[in-house]
Enzyme design. Sequence first.
Site, mmCIF file in Angstrom:
data_model
loop_
_atom_site.group_PDB
_atom_site.id
_atom_site.type_symbol
_atom_site.label_atom_id
_atom_site.label_comp_id
_atom_site.label_asym_id
_atom_site.label_seq_id
_atom_site.Cartn_x
_atom_site.Cartn_y
_atom_site.Cartn_z
ATOM 1 N N ASP A 1 -5.314 5.999 4.149
ATOM 2 C CA ASP A 1 -5.230 7.023 3.112
ATOM 3 C C ASP A 1 -6.508 7.859 3.091
ATOM 4 O O ASP A 1 -7.574 7.392 3.524
ATOM 5 C CB ASP A 1 -5.030 6.379 1.739
ATOM 6 N N TYR B 1 -9.539 -5.703 5.396
ATOM 7 C CA TYR B 1 -10.074 -4.673 4.503
ATOM 8 C C TYR B 1 -11.050 -5.280 3.508
ATOM 9 O O TYR B 1 -10.957 -6.467 3.171
ATOM 10 C CB TYR B 1 -8.950 -4.019 3.685
ATOM 11 N N ARG C 1 -3.212 -0.755 -1.973
ATOM 12 C CA ARG C 1 -3.022 -0.147 -3.301
ATOM 13 C C ARG C 1 -2.012 -0.955 -4.118
ATOM 14 O O ARG C 1 -2.207 -1.208 -5.303
ATOM 15 C CB ARG C 1 -2.524 1.290 -3.160
#
Length: 245
Positions: free
Chosen positions: A57, A85, A191
């Site tokens: 993103d 991540y 997210r």
Amino acid sequence: MTEPTPELRDPNFEEGYIAVLDKPLQWTSADVVRKVKFALRRLGYRRIKVGHAGTLDPLATGVLLVCIGRATKMVDALQAEEKEYVADVMLGATTPSYDLEHPVDRTYPWEHITREAVEEALRSLTGERLQEPPLFSAKKVEGTRAYEMARAGEEVTLRKALVTIYELELLACELPRIRIRVRCSKGTYIRSLAREIGEALQSGGHLTSLRRTRSGGFTAEKASSLDDFLEKLQKIETKPEFPRI
């Protein structure tokens, strides 16, 4: 095929090259691909294919694999590799996009949350399970991107996808903010995970920063910045032996 490496030693881009780049903040993955493709055209590579293996993103940074020439045939295999991540999550509030792309739409109590509760929530979300993608995502619904429908105010229903969270580690806990390390399968939306953590804690949650530290065997430590990679391309341009198509 040229070995995947952030260094450039007279690569034959036609044969294939994997650029391991550190995607800049606010850039889309497609922006990076276009920039690399434009730079290659200046070298004489007019018809060469360029693609990326795994979308990041705009508000995320970190490892983005840009495949050039015949390396584009490896995109699917590279995308299938597990990812890692580091993410910052704000508890007690949600946003429509599950991150900072949109402002907070609702707040929740968070004072009841403890470090122990966060660790338990992370354990409960580890493993194989179905995950619902964000409405503001690139998922397609009958040929249309979900984010285009969501921005137009249309009702969007996205099918849940099977994902695997191999590891969820709490790196920092300064409530209502937490930092986590995630090792996960292809297709996992961090997210969505941030929102799920909030729900597991009977509160809200949204992503405030995200960095991909690893994609398959490629790590952020060995990635090149986009500027450095483009600068190296400019230096190669002066070499008469450089292959062109």
